[in-house]
Design a protein around this motif. Structure first.
Motif, PDB file in Angstrom:
ATOM      1  N   GLN A 550      34.122  79.174  20.514  1.00  0.00           N
ATOM      2  CA  GLN A 550      33.055  80.162  20.668  1.00  0.00           C
ATOM      3  C   GLN A 550      32.098  79.727  21.775  1.00  0.00           C
ATOM      4  O   GLN A 550      31.573  78.600  21.746  1.00  0.00           O
ATOM      5  CB  GLN A 550      32.297  80.325  19.357  1.00  0.00           C
ATOM      6  N   PRO A 551      31.840  80.578  22.765  1.00  0.00           N
ATOM      7  CA  PRO A 551      30.993  80.184  23.901  1.00  0.00           C
ATOM      8  C   PRO A 551      29.603  79.718  23.505  1.00  0.00           C
ATOM      9  O   PRO A 551      29.092  78.744  24.072  1.00  0.00           O
ATOM     10  CB  PRO A 551      30.944  81.460  24.747  1.00  0.00           C
ATOM     11  N   ASP A 552      28.972  80.389  22.513  1.00  0.00           N
ATOM     12  CA  ASP A 552      27.625  79.971  22.136  1.00  0.00           C
ATOM     13  C   ASP A 552      27.634  78.598  21.478  1.00  0.00           C
ATOM     14  O   ASP A 552      26.722  77.788  21.682  1.00  0.00           O
ATOM     15  CB  ASP A 552      26.980  81.004  21.217  1.00  0.00           C
ATOM     16  N   VAL A 553      28.675  78.303  20.699  1.00  0.00           N
ATOM     17  CA  VAL A 553      28.816  76.975  20.083  1.00  0.00           C
ATOM     18  C   VAL A 553      29.031  75.920  21.165  1.00  0.00           C
ATOM     19  O   VAL A 553      28.430  74.841  21.129  1.00  0.00           O
ATOM     20  CB  VAL A 553      29.974  76.979  19.065  1.00  0.00           C
ATOM     21  N   GLN A 554      29.877  76.212  22.136  1.00  0.00           N
ATOM     22  CA  GLN A 554      30.121  75.265  23.226  1.00  0.00           C
ATOM     23  C   GLN A 554      28.847  75.010  24.026  1.00  0.00           C
ATOM     24  O   GLN A 554      28.546  73.864  24.369  1.00  0.00           O
ATOM     25  CB  GLN A 554      31.224  75.812  24.142  1.00  0.00           C
ATOM     26  N   ARG A 555      28.093  76.076  24.318  1.00  0.00           N
ATOM     27  CA  ARG A 555      26.854  75.896  25.087  1.00  0.00           C
ATOM     28  C   ARG A 555      25.861  75.026  24.331  1.00  0.00           C
ATOM     29  O   ARG A 555      25.224  74.145  24.916  1.00  0.00           O
ATOM     30  CB  ARG A 555      26.237  77.272  25.395  1.00  0.00           C
ATOM     31  N   GLU A 556      25.738  75.267  23.032  1.00  0.00           N
ATOM     32  CA  GLU A 556      24.797  74.455  22.255  1.00  0.00           C
ATOM     33  C   GLU A 556      25.251  72.999  22.180  1.00  0.00           C
ATOM     34  O   GLU A 556      24.445  72.074  22.289  1.00  0.00           O
ATOM     35  CB  GLU A 556      24.623  75.036  20.852  1.00  0.00           C
ATOM     36  N   PHE A 557      26.547  72.816  22.021  1.00  0.00           N
ATOM     37  CA  PHE A 557      27.072  71.446  21.991  1.00  0.00           C
ATOM     38  C   PHE A 557      26.776  70.723  23.302  1.00  0.00           C
ATOM     39  O   PHE A 557      26.318  69.576  23.303  1.00  0.00           O
ATOM     40  CB  PHE A 557      28.580  71.464  21.730  1.00  0.00           C
ATOM     41  N   LEU A 558      27.033  71.370  24.435  1.00  0.00           N
ATOM     42  CA  LEU A 558      26.785  70.744  25.738  1.00  0.00           C
ATOM     43  C   LEU A 558      25.296  70.490  25.954  1.00  0.00           C
ATOM     44  O   LEU A 558      24.919  69.468  26.562  1.00  0.00           O
ATOM     45  CB  LEU A 558      27.342  71.622  26.851  1.00  0.00           C
ATOM     46  N   ALA A 559      24.437  71.365  25.440  1.00  0.00           N
ATOM     47  CA  ALA A 559      22.992  71.147  25.565  1.00  0.00           C
ATOM     48  C   ALA A 559      22.558  69.922  24.758  1.00  0.00           C
ATOM     49  O   ALA A 559      21.704  69.136  25.198  1.00  0.00           O
ATOM     50  CB  ALA A 559      22.234  72.386  25.104  1.00  0.00           C
ATOM     51  N   ILE A 560      23.159  69.771  23.588  1.00  0.00           N
ATOM     52  CA  ILE A 560      22.861  68.586  22.761  1.00  0.00           C
ATOM     53  C   ILE A 560      23.319  67.322  23.484  1.00  0.00           C
ATOM     54  O   ILE A 560      22.594  66.323  23.547  1.00  0.00           O
ATOM     55  CB  ILE A 560      23.547  68.716  21.387  1.00  0.00           C
ATOM     56  N   LYS A 561      24.515  67.364  24.026  1.00  0.00           N
ATOM     57  CA  LYS A 561      25.031  66.194  24.749  1.00  0.00           C
ATOM     58  C   LYS A 561      24.128  65.856  25.928  1.00  0.00           C
ATOM     59  O   LYS A 561      23.803  64.682  26.161  1.00  0.00           O
ATOM     60  CB  LYS A 561      26.460  66.465  25.219  1.00  0.00           C
ATOM     61  N   ARG A 562      23.675  66.868  26.659  1.00  0.00           N
ATOM     62  CA  ARG A 562      22.811  66.597  27.811  1.00  0.00           C
ATOM     63  C   ARG A 562      21.477  65.992  27.376  1.00  0.00           C
ATOM     64  O   ARG A 562      20.950  65.103  28.034  1.00  0.00           O
ATOM     65  CB  ARG A 562      22.561  67.878  28.619  1.00  0.00           C
ATOM     66  N   ALA A 563      20.915  66.487  26.285  1.00  0.00           N
ATOM     67  CA  ALA A 563      19.655  65.930  25.798  1.00  0.00           C
ATOM     68  C   ALA A 563      19.825  64.457  25.419  1.00  0.00           C
ATOM     69  O   ALA A 563      18.964  63.616  25.702  1.00  0.00           O
ATOM     70  CB  ALA A 563      19.154  66.738  24.608  1.00  0.00           C
ATOM     71  N   ASN A 564      20.944  64.124  24.780  1.00  0.00           N
ATOM     72  CA  ASN A 564      21.219  62.732  24.437  1.00  0.00           C
ATOM     73  C   ASN A 564      21.388  61.880  25.697  1.00  0.00           C
ATOM     74  O   ASN A 564      20.954  60.720  25.747  1.00  0.00           O
ATOM     75  CB  ASN A 564      22.469  62.633  23.562  1.00  0.00           C
ATOM     76  N   LYS A 565      22.037  62.455  26.701  1.00  0.00           N
ATOM     77  CA  LYS A 565      22.232  61.732  27.968  1.00  0.00           C
ATOM     78  C   LYS A 565      20.896  61.508  28.674  1.00  0.00           C
ATOM     79  O   LYS A 565      20.673  60.452  29.291  1.00  0.00           O
ATOM     80  CB  LYS A 565      23.214  62.498  28.859  1.00  0.00           C
ATOM     81  N   ALA A 566      20.001  62.475  28.597  1.00  0.00           N
ATOM     82  CA  ALA A 566      18.680  62.305  29.219  1.00  0.00           C
ATOM     83  C   ALA A 566      17.924  61.147  28.567  1.00  0.00           C
ATOM     84  O   ALA A 566      17.245  60.364  29.251  1.00  0.00           O
ATOM     85  CB  ALA A 566      17.885  63.599  29.107  1.00  0.00           C
ATOM     86  N   GLU A 567      18.049  61.017  27.257  1.00  0.00           N
ATOM     87  CA  GLU A 567      17.392  59.891  26.573  1.00  0.00           C
ATOM     88  C   GLU A 567      18.011  58.562  26.986  1.00  0.00           C
ATOM     89  O   GLU A 567      17.297  57.572  27.188  1.00  0.00           O
ATOM     90  CB  GLU A 567      17.477  60.080  25.061  1.00  0.00           C
ATOM     91  N   LEU A 568      19.331  58.533  27.100  1.00  0.00           N
ATOM     92  CA  LEU A 568      19.975  57.290  27.535  1.00  0.00           C
ATOM     93  C   LEU A 568      19.590  56.981  28.982  1.00  0.00           C
ATOM     94  O   LEU A 568      19.421  55.808  29.349  1.00  0.00           O
ATOM     95  CB  LEU A 568      21.490  57.391  27.385  1.00  0.00           C
TER      96      LEU A 568
END
Length: 858
Positions: A550-568
């Motif tokens: 599902q595109p909305d699920v994928q977008r949210e997942f990628l946004a979560i991953k990016r937020a985690n990467k920003a913290e790292l």
């Protein structure tokens, strides 16, 4: 040296409560109406007001602080003690139930328990996470600062200790009665710093400010003999009995740490031993002016539990390691027997029915002999009865195929430290050899292979053989590893003892390695599935598969991953001299112990290949990539330390080279530990699991990274084989030689120069690392690494796997360019790795090895 707690001039006076890691999904805390005079509820979960009062009570009564002057460290201690109140109430109830019902228990012997920080995990386990956040907010205390005041507990090194910690989370969560025994080290392995790119080791003084989680029970201290000699004592009928005499005594003090289950009221124990001299201060010597001599016994006694894994390159280091292992095993076995015989319903007749003792790797193998010695010498049992009880009670987990990790001790060392045990080993081996001769009457080679004594060169005791012979079950930790145990490491024993070997693939706790470390992803999963049952049943993640496209699920997942990467990225900037990395780059992660077989140097060669390609063509269209390393090398492992320096100096050159337009960055984060892994793993895009096939027993980092949505690039080694099977070959990047292909190449005769000569790019890379390009003015700085690849025979097959690895990395790049495809694959990884929960692993141990019934608490 760890940072000291904040001083009274640095109080927390903030109403900021939102963690930078995002909102934590936590089970809703029950609010009890039954509050005792102390402000702590007598049952259920404390109310917010009750918990606030408990924190303030400990702040004032225990720490003698007023809130206005309290530091982050003070608030952490006071809040931890308030949590501990709830833990200990449950612990007492749990232990009372076990004693009343005279239950069968697991006793787990391990040199390591890499538990990391306990504050947040205990909040989740007790259901206090929301209550504590709200209580601290109402007190004007910043939750994140409180959390960060805790140091990682220095009780382990790597996968072995982290696995033990996962197991104890699962044992309590699944209501299995268990006690973990180990060492209460004053210093952890070491605190790592990089100086001129070299690894520099500093003491890991994690206990310097005390720990609110441990309770000392000096009334259960044990006196442990060492050294001495064995003499025969004759009775009035002329029968002789061996006696261990003229020994020196070490005192073992038990420190208890409560381990709470998630979603249950079960609380089990870790009991960790610290060493002390029985008479630790010579007052007469002190009064005569011999101040150093006055404390000599104290220092000698404390040295045993001083540090995890002392360097064994010296004879003194070897002796200390053996003494450490015997000390914690001897203390633990005495404590197990004390527990058994305090109940009048118990005797030797039902000992094997009430106790299951697990040897976690080869370090506790001396338990085979010490348990025999206690039964023979101190309890008067006969040999046959003692041996039957020993083998019915003990089981052994093997964690490695590397010969150097299986441990052997020279006979002269054994004779000096543990003379009675050496006698018993000779007798165990005599009986073993009788069995072998009966089984293979003409095969001397198989007899020699099974012997507990290695006699090629200096005679030594093979502890792995002792563990196999003295246990009723031996298990490997991944399907491939177990097969290799039976086929290559212990084939004679597998033939001699049919059915003794079985597999128990490792697992990880989803509480620590998803719920706690990746709150954004955990909350997303719970919202998407409509429930949080996956926290106790990781197979429920399979329901996520229906949403993965599902595109909305994928977008949210990628946004979560990016937020985690920003913290790292913020952590990298802080810990890597201001290095700036983009969270939009591919985060390529290799975090594990630094060892040749894990092949960080294969990763390094690929980094050099990309760098060289960019230098030759600055317009080359590469996906921007951040290579992230974190690892410690053993202090005496010179080649591993040379690899660390090579990575650091290559990183410095690449990171400063403006010609490549920031397309490559390399970060080596210092002082790898659990709390750092909790930041790296949620941010990883690519999981490097690139060991030489047949060398990694299992791995658990591969499981943690896949669970958090990283795609695996790896060889068919350890648990990678089962991960590929679980997630699908199309959702990971497998490359390189198989175990059989590695063996076939060795059999034909492997010559690294033939691979080197045949591949122009690889030849240039090896020559580059062997030059002084990265170390101007310092000739042959990486000569050990260069030699290992060519003149040293490339023992871990880096060169023949390089081209396949490089090709697989090109597939990674192509996939990452398509964010929809990447997100779909990553979500399928999360959805399909439920089988790698440590809950599944523990249920299998309990059913197949320990015969351990669960004891649910009301």
């Amino acid at each position: 040296m760890p940072k000291p707690p904040a001083t009274a001039k640095q109080p927390i006076a903030s109403t900021k409560t939102k963690s930078s890691r995002g909102a934590k999904p936590a089970p809703a805390a029950a609010h009890s109406a039954e509050v005792g005079a102390s402000g702590v509820p007598t049952s259920g979960v404390p109310t917010v007001e009750g918990f606030k009062q408990a924190i303030l009570r400990h702040l004032v009564s225990t720490l003698a602080r007023v809130p206005q002057a309290a530091t982050p460290h003070d608030w952490w201690v006071a809040t931890s003690l308030a949590v501990r109140d709830s833990l200990h109430e449950r612990l007492i109830a749990t232990q009372d139930r076990y004693i009343k019902d005279n239950v069968r228990r697991l006793y787990y012997l391990s040199m390591e328990y890499l538990v990391g920080r306990l504050f947040e995990s205990n909040l989740y386990a007790t259901g206090l996470a929301d209550v504590a956040r709200t209580a601290l907010a109402e007190l004007g205390v910043d939750y994140t600062q409180t959390l960060d005041a805790e140091l990682d507990m220095g009780l382990g090194n790597g996968g072995l200790g982290r696995l033990a910690a996962c197991f104890f989370d699962s044992l309590a969560t699944l209501d299995y009665p268990a006690i973990g025994y180990g060492m209460y080290y004053e210093f952890g392995l070491f605190r790592q710093e990089f100086v001129d790119a070299h690894q520099v080791e500093h003491p890991d003084r994690w206990r310097v400010f005390g720990s609110p989680w441990e309770v000392l029970h000096s009334d259960y201290a044990q006196e442990i003999p060492l050294y001495g000699r064995v003499e025969n004592h004759f009775d009035d009928r002329g029968h002789s009995t061996p006696r261990w005499v003229d020994t020196k005594t070490i005192l073992g003090l038990p420190h208890d740490i409560a381990v709470a289950g998630y979603g249950t009221r079960t609380v089990n124990l870790l009991r960790l031993w610290s060493s002390h001299a029985p008479d630790d201060f010579d007052l007469a010597a002190f009064n005569e002016g011999s101040y150093a001599e006055a404390s000599r016994k104290k220092q000698a006694g404390e040295s045993i539990s001083k540090v995890l894994y002392p360097n064994d390159k010296t004879e003194n280091g070897k002796a200390l390691r053996l003494v450490q292992q015997y000390f914690f095993v001897a203390c633990s076995l005495r404590d197990i027997l004390r527990r058994h015989f305090r109940d009048p319903r118990n005797s030797w007749a039902n000992f094997a029915d009430k106790a299951a003792i697990q040897l976690n790797d080869t370090h506790p193998a001396i338990a085979v002999v010490e348990l025999m010695r206690l039964m023979l010498d101190e309890h008067g049992l006969g040999w046959d009865e003692a041996w039957a009880l020993t083998t019915l009670t003990l089981s052994y987990t093997n964690h490695t195929l590397l010969p150097e990790a299986l441990e052997t001790w020279g006979v002269p060392l054994f004779e000096r430290l543990l003379p009675r045990h050496l006698q018993l080993i000779y007798e165990i081996n005599r009986r073993l050899m009788q069995h072998c001769v009966a089984h293979w009457p003409q095969d001397l080679e198989k007899q020699r292979t099974c012997s507990i004594f290695e006699e090629n060169g200096a005679k030594s005791v093979r502890m792995a053989n002792l563990a196999v012979v003295g246990s009723h079950t031996v298990n490997g930790v991944a399907a491939l590893h177990t097969e290799l145990l039976k086929r290559e490491l212990f084939p004679e024993f597998a033939e001699l003892y049919p059915g003794k070997f079985q597999n128990k693939t490792n697992g990880i706790t989803p509480r620590r390695w998803l719920l706690q470390c990746n709150p954004r992803l955990a909350a997303f999963i719970t919202r998407t599935l409509g429930h949080g049952d996956w926290v106790r049943d990781l197979d429920r993640l399979r329901e996520l598969e229906a949403h993965a496209a599902q595109p909305d699920v994928q977008r949210e997942f990628l946004a979560i991953k990016r937020a985690n990467k920003a913290e790292l990225a913020d952590i990298i900037a802080r810990d890597c001299s201001g290095l700036c990395v983009s969270p939009d780059a591919l985060f390529d992660v290799q975090i594990k112990r630094l060892h040749e077989y894990k092949r960080q140097h294969l990763n390094l060669l690929h980094i050099l290949a990309l760098y060289r390609r960019l230098l030759q063509n600055p317009q080359l269209d590469l996906v921007p990539r951040v290579f992230i390393f974190a690892a410690k090398a053993a202090p005496g492992y010179d080649l591993a330390k040379n690899i660390i320096r090579a990575i650091n100096l290559v990183a410095a050159r690449i990171n400063a080279d403006e010609r490549i337009g920031g397309k490559l960055k390399v970060a080596f984060l210092p002082n790898y530990r659990v709390s750092l892994a909790e930041k790296i793993i949620p941010a990883a895009d690519l999981s490097e699991q690139i060991s030489t096939a047949g060398k990694e027993a299992s791995g658990t980092g591969n499981m943690k990274l896949a669970l958090n949505g990283a795609l695996t690039i790896g060889t068919l080694d350890g648990a990678n084989v089962e991960i590929e099977e679980a997630v699908g070959a199309e959702n990971c990047f497998i490359f390189g030689m198989t175990v059989d292909e590695v063996a076939a190449l060795r059999a034909r005769g492997y010559y690294p120069r033939s691979v080197y000569d045949a591949d122009e790019e690889l030849r240039a890379l090896v020559d580059w690392i062997g030059s002084d390009f990265f170390t101007p003015g310092e000739h042959a700085a990486f000569a050990p690494l260069h030699h290992s690849l060519l003149g040293g025979g490339d023992p871990f097959m880096v060169l023949p796997d390089f081209r396949a690895y490089s090709d697989a990395q090109q597939k990674v790049e192509a996939c990452y360019r398509d964010s929809t495809q990447w997100a779909h694959k990553a979500l399928l990884n999360v959805a399909r790795v439920g089988r790698f929960s440590s809950d599944r692993t523990i249920r299998e141990y309990a059913r197949d090895i320990w015969r351990l019934p669960a004891v649910p608490m009301a």
